[in-house]
Write a protein that holds these residues in place. Structure first.
Motif, mmCIF file in Angstrom:
data_model
loop_
_atom_site.group_PDB
_atom_site.id
_atom_site.type_symbol
_atom_site.label_atom_id
_atom_site.label_comp_id
_atom_site.label_asym_id
_atom_site.label_seq_id
_atom_site.Cartn_x
_atom_site.Cartn_y
_atom_site.Cartn_z
ATOM 1 N N LYS A 1 37.911 49.008 39.286
ATOM 2 C CA LYS A 1 37.509 49.092 40.699
ATOM 3 C C LYS A 1 38.599 48.557 41.631
ATOM 4 C CE LYS A 1 33.518 46.940 41.184
ATOM 5 N NZ LYS A 1 32.333 46.100 40.888
ATOM 6 N N CYS A 2 39.579 47.896 41.046
ATOM 7 C CA CYS A 2 40.575 47.154 41.838
ATOM 8 C C CYS A 2 41.293 48.024 42.868
ATOM 9 C CB CYS A 2 41.597 46.553 40.882
ATOM 10 S SG CYS A 2 42.961 45.729 41.681
ATOM 11 N N ILE A 3 41.427 47.496 44.106
ATOM 12 C CA ILE A 3 42.179 48.212 45.140
ATOM 13 C C ILE A 3 43.540 47.541 45.402
ATOM 14 C CG2 ILE A 3 40.155 49.252 46.239
ATOM 15 C CD1 ILE A 3 40.313 47.078 48.410
ATOM 16 N N ARG A 4 43.956 46.630 44.519
ATOM 17 C CA ARG A 4 45.299 46.030 44.564
ATOM 18 C C ARG A 4 45.594 45.312 45.888
ATOM 19 N NH1 ARG A 4 44.661 47.559 39.932
ATOM 20 N NH2 ARG A 4 46.087 48.818 38.669
ATOM 21 N N CYS A 5 44.652 44.502 46.333
ATOM 22 C CA CYS A 5 44.854 43.771 47.590
ATOM 23 C C CYS A 5 45.573 42.454 47.344
ATOM 24 C CB CYS A 5 43.514 43.510 48.265
ATOM 25 S SG CYS A 5 42.523 42.276 47.393
ATOM 26 N N ALA A 6 45.509 41.948 46.108
ATOM 27 C CA ALA A 6 46.149 40.690 45.715
ATOM 28 C C ALA A 6 45.467 39.438 46.251
ATOM 29 C CB ALA A 6 47.639 40.662 46.069
ATOM 30 N N ALA A 7 44.254 39.560 46.782
ATOM 31 C CA ALA A 7 43.540 38.353 47.217
ATOM 32 C C ALA A 7 43.340 37.403 46.038
ATOM 33 C CB ALA A 7 42.199 38.723 47.836
ATOM 34 N N CYS A 8 43.109 37.966 44.851
ATOM 35 C CA CYS A 8 42.893 37.106 43.679
ATOM 36 C C CYS A 8 44.165 36.346 43.293
ATOM 37 C CB CYS A 8 42.336 37.901 42.500
ATOM 38 S SG CYS A 8 43.365 39.283 41.938
ATOM 39 N N PHE A 9 45.335 36.906 43.572
ATOM 40 C CA PHE A 9 46.599 36.193 43.315
ATOM 41 C C PHE A 9 46.684 34.968 44.250
ATOM 42 C CE2 PHE A 9 49.716 39.606 41.646
ATOM 43 C CZ PHE A 9 48.733 40.520 41.340
ATOM 44 N N PRO B 1 45.389 37.094 38.336
ATOM 45 C CA PRO B 1 44.144 37.228 37.568
ATOM 46 C C PRO B 1 43.835 38.672 37.149
ATOM 47 C CG PRO B 1 43.826 35.750 39.415
ATOM 48 C CD PRO B 1 45.191 36.317 39.565
ATOM 49 N N ILE B 2 43.965 39.632 38.057
ATOM 50 C CA ILE B 2 43.609 41.007 37.679
ATOM 51 C C ILE B 2 44.612 41.557 36.662
ATOM 52 C CG2 ILE B 2 44.762 42.070 39.689
ATOM 53 C CD1 ILE B 2 41.591 43.414 37.944
ATOM 54 N N GLY B 3 45.877 41.195 36.845
ATOM 55 C CA GLY B 3 46.890 41.643 35.887
ATOM 56 C C GLY B 3 46.596 41.129 34.486
ATOM 57 N N VAL C 1 36.674 36.046 46.064
ATOM 58 C CA VAL C 1 37.388 36.699 47.170
ATOM 59 C C VAL C 1 37.542 38.209 46.941
ATOM 60 C CG1 VAL C 1 38.682 34.650 47.843
ATOM 61 C CG2 VAL C 1 39.682 36.227 46.184
ATOM 62 N N CYS C 2 37.308 38.685 45.746
ATOM 63 C CA CYS C 2 37.586 40.101 45.448
ATOM 64 C C CYS C 2 36.746 41.032 46.330
ATOM 65 C CB CYS C 2 37.318 40.384 43.968
ATOM 66 S SG CYS C 2 37.544 42.126 43.565
ATOM 67 N N PRO C 3 37.395 41.916 47.101
ATOM 68 C CA PRO C 3 36.662 42.776 48.034
ATOM 69 C C PRO C 3 35.802 43.831 47.352
ATOM 70 C CG PRO C 3 38.967 43.400 47.972
ATOM 71 C CD PRO C 3 38.851 42.133 47.180
ATOM 72 N N VAL C 4 36.045 44.097 46.060
ATOM 73 C CA VAL C 4 35.205 45.071 45.371
ATOM 74 C C VAL C 4 34.354 44.394 44.299
ATOM 75 C CG1 VAL C 4 36.564 47.141 45.851
ATOM 76 C CG2 VAL C 4 37.191 45.693 43.930
ATOM 77 N N LYS C 5 34.267 43.067 44.408
ATOM 78 C CA LYS C 5 33.358 42.280 43.567
ATOM 79 C C LYS C 5 33.576 42.472 42.075
ATOM 80 C CE LYS C 5 29.328 41.239 46.283
ATOM 81 N NZ LYS C 5 27.881 41.330 46.276
ATOM 82 N N ILE C 6 34.814 42.404 41.636
ATOM 83 C CA ILE C 6 35.069 42.421 40.191
ATOM 84 C C ILE C 6 34.801 41.011 39.650
ATOM 85 C CG2 ILE C 6 36.821 42.801 38.399
ATOM 86 C CD1 ILE C 6 38.230 44.701 40.385
ATOM 87 N N ASN C 7 34.117 40.938 38.512
ATOM 88 C CA ASN C 7 33.823 39.633 37.893
ATOM 89 C C ASN C 7 35.058 39.164 37.126
ATOM 90 O OD1 ASN C 7 33.560 41.800 36.139
ATOM 91 N ND2 ASN C 7 32.081 40.759 34.820
ATOM 92 N N ILE C 8 36.136 38.915 37.868
ATOM 93 C CA ILE C 8 37.447 38.678 37.254
ATOM 94 C C ILE C 8 37.416 37.522 36.244
ATOM 95 C CG2 ILE C 8 39.889 38.268 37.728
ATOM 96 C CD1 ILE C 8 39.315 39.202 40.630
ATOM 97 N N HIS C 9 36.874 36.368 36.666
ATOM 98 C CA HIS C 9 36.973 35.206 35.770
ATOM 99 C C HIS C 9 36.135 35.399 34.509
ATOM 100 C CE1 HIS C 9 33.245 34.212 37.820
ATOM 101 N NE2 HIS C 9 33.058 33.175 37.037
HETATM 102 S S1 SF4 Z 1 41.013 40.648 44.549
HETATM 103 FE FE1 SF4 Z 1 39.966 42.330 43.476
HETATM 104 S S2 SF4 Z 1 40.690 44.190 44.467
HETATM 105 FE FE2 SF4 Z 1 42.085 42.574 45.092
HETATM 106 S S3 SF4 Z 1 43.773 42.690 43.582
HETATM 107 FE FE3 SF4 Z 1 42.323 41.178 42.803
HETATM 108 S S4 SF4 Z 1 40.948 42.358 41.464
HETATM 109 FE FE4 SF4 Z 1 42.055 43.846 42.734
#
Ligand code: SF4
Lengths: 453, 183
Positions: free
Chosen positions: A301-309, A330-332, A360-368
């Motif tokens: 779902k990631c839109i590559r915004c880098a908020a998670c970085f 984190p997403i990487g 912070v993920c704008p598309v609500k990925i359960n990253i952690h």
């Molecule tokens: S915050 Fe979410 S949408 Fe943005 S880069 Fe990270 S995983 Fe992708």
């Protein structure tokens, strides 16, 4: 290749730089907070974006075919690539047809993932990255350390020196305004001369066959509109169903990425200009495999915004290069094991699992959670880093035996107060960059027994 | 089997539980009013606004803003390269978005697709009547309009790639003036 921990160790040797990196990214994160709070419907927007993407993932082949048909009807040539190599071959064959030896390229994480530059250079093609940050790292023969801010690991002195070497700017000049102007002049010349332009894709709309590219600098547009051939490269998960969905995603993207209201340019490409050729390369490269993994499907779902970085306490203090992957952070760390578990086994462990990324993920990925799932998967397959396996086994045994746990706690507290150097030394990774706390006199259980019984 | 078929087949073999499309999203409008919000966004994106009754009334202010520079309006043309020497380009914008300052331009307003990017400075005329509160209304307004190329443009080009210091004037226009007309 250094693993994440080893590379981080190198990164933090310069304390001042580490602090600067940490503070700067935290500042970007705070701008994101401010921008998101201006919208009372922020949470509803995230939910909407998440649902659109989940719907897309449950109907991906249909939407891809719809997109292909619409794009072709618009006069765009559509190509399909199973993997990175096929993607590179397709791009090269298009360039070859036009017999050009140079091209301009705007930011595309997909082409980084496919190592397109190296492939084309080997074929004698001069690839000019036109995003300022990417041009800087390209001059330095480095790779981007951040997907939105490619040169965030560098200070202006570094850029000044690089431009002095490559563009002949006066030695010692490190004024960002001056250096940006030098790059503008240098890259304009490239834009005006290039016959082929490559861009990435932020969103591709199935309903209309158009694709949207977002930049602040205007480099994607300068390249695409002046070229005879425009090649846009995208991962298959960049599809969205309808044009109206752009309203949702464009409201989220820049606010999440840099705290801007929107990027300066959100360009919608539907048809080639008269006399121009437009190509789209749709790339799988492991995405269908990730789609099949229930726990990790949502990473698409990631839109590559880098908020998670920007929010990640580990990323901010270890730098993008420590992740040895085109998409760091984190997403990487979730995407990487899908490409190669063994080579990227360190990445899911490069996290505190604090959960800030998911928040912070704008598309609500359960990253952690996904990072934690990968840890379990890698442990099960016996791939986890050796130190972690032994430590975790010991921990599991101790935790499941209350008497052992009590005994170990008691011994630990005594040892720490009698022989503090045993923990306050370089052998203990937790002691690096930290003071160990003074051990408490009593355990909680002991305290509870004497105070509550 | 072609790669296309292989990819589609691989995707079809994955059984993903069906998730319904959530439907259209309705934005909550909260700002002060569309005009005030738009003017505020223009400040945020470093854009000068000239408010006038009619387009012609802006010429004095523009003369002052761009002293000794030639301002041009162009008919559609085939060659984008010839635009590289233009100092100030004037074009009409279709409509603009208050929440983020984005102005919609497409093939029907542009002499050439590269025009708003390659000129040194850009002037866009927009009518106050065509201000919309959020991007969501903007896409409703756009509907299924077919256009070869269109862009939401918000402010002059910029970058912060060197140590996060904001520099206005990266590859696109170095400055943007919006002439906001009453009619
Ligand atoms: S915050 Fe979410 S949408 Fe943005 S880069 Fe990270 S995983 Fe992708």
């Amino acid at each position: 290749m250094l693993n994440h921990a080893e590379a981080s160790e190198k990164f933090i040797t310069n304390q001042e730089r580490t602090d600067w990196h940490d503070d700067t990214l935290w500042f970007v994160r705070s701008k994101r907070d401010k921008a998101s709070k201006l919208l009372p419907e922020w949470e509803a927007l995230r939910e909407q974006a998440s649902q659109i993407k989940e719907h897309m993932l449950s109907n991906l082949p249909q939407y891809l075919l719809e997109f292909e048909a619409k794009a072709q009807a618009n006069g765009i040539q559509v190509h399909w690539a199973k993997d990175a190599h096929e993607h590179n071959e397709i791009v090269y064959s298009i360039i070859q047809k036009h017999g050009d030896k140079a091209l301009v390229k705007s930011k595309s994480m997909l082409t980084e993932e496919c190592h397109l530059n190296a492939y084309l250079e080997q074929k004698g093609i001069d690839v000019v990255d036109t995003d300022l940050g990417e041009r800087i790292v390209q001059f330095r023969k480095e790779v981007p350390s951040h997907i939105v801010l490619p040169a965030i690991h560098l200070k202006k002195e570094d850029v000044g020196e690089t431009f002095h070497q490559h563009l002949g700017t006066p030695k010692g000049n490190k004024d960002p305004q001056f250096l940006t102007e030098a790059a503008r002049i240098h890259l304009r010349e490239k834009f005006l001369g290039a016959k082929v332009a490559i861009t990435g894709v932020n969103f591709a709309v199935a309903e209309t066959g158009e694709f949207v590219v977002c930049t602040n600098e205007g480099n994607a547009d300068m390249g695409a509109h002046l070229s005879d051939v425009h090649i846009a490269c995208m991962g298959i998960e960049k599809i969205i169903p309808k044009r109206q969905d752009l309203g949702v995603f464009l409201r989220l993207l820049a606010r999440s990425a840099t705290g801007q209201l929107i990027t300066t340019y959100s360009s919608h490409f539907a048809k080639p200009r008269a006399g121009q050729e437009m190509h789209i390369v749709l790339v799988d490269n492991g995405r269908s495999r990730q789609l099949a993994r229930d726990e990790f499907r949502n990473s698409l779902k990631c839109i590559r915004c880098a908020a998670c970085f920007n929010t990640c306490p580990v990323y901010r203090r270890s730098g993008g290069h420590s992740y040895h992957q085109p998409v760091a952070g984190p997403i990487g760390s979730i995407l990487a094991p899908n490409f190669d578990k063994k080579a990227n086994v360190d990445l899911p462990f490069a996290s505190t699992l604090c959960g800030s990324c998911s928040n912070v993920c704008p598309v609500k990925i359960n990253i952690h959670e996904q990072l934690w799932f990968w840890r379990q998967d890698l442990m099960k397959e016996g791939l986890a880093p050796a130190g972690k396996v032994l430590g975790m086994k010991l921990m599991a045994w101790m935790m499941s035996n209350p008497s052992v746990f009590r005994l170990a706690g008691g011994i630990g507290r005594k040892v720490m107060s009698w022989f503090p150097f045993l923990v306050n030394n370089g052998m203990n990774p937790w002691f690096k960059q930290r003071e160990m706390p003074a051990p408490p006199k009593q355990s909680f259980q002991e305290w509870y027994k004497s105070n509550r019984s | 089997m072609s790669s296309r078929e292989e990819i589609i087949r691989a995707l079809q073999e994955v059984k993903v539980p069906d998730k319904a499309y959530p439907g259209a999203f309705t934005a909550q409008v909260v700002g002060v009013d569309t005009l005030t919000d738009f003017l505020h966004s223009m400040v945020v994106v470093s854009t000068t606004v000239i408010q006038v009754k009619e387009a012609a009334d802006a010429s004095q202010a523009l003369d002052k803003h761009f002293p000794n520079m030639q301002r041009v309006r162009l008919n559609p043309l085939a060659d984008g390269l010839s635009l590289a020497d233009i100092d100030v380009l004037e074009i009409d914008g279709d409509f603009a978005v208050a929440e983020n300052g984005a102005i919609w331009l497409d093939d029907s307003n542009l002499p050439h697709r590269v025009a708003p990017f390659i000129c040194q400075h850009l002037v866009i005329y927009v009518s106050q009547k065509n201000l919309l509160p959020t991007l969501q209304e903007a896409y409703i307004r756009l509907g299924d309009k077919q256009t070869g190329f269109g862009v939401f443009l918000s402010g002059p080009s910029k970058t912060a790639d060197i140590e996060q210091s904001l520099v206005i004037g990266a590859h696109g226009a170095r400055s943007l003036v919006v002439v906001l007309t009453e009619c």
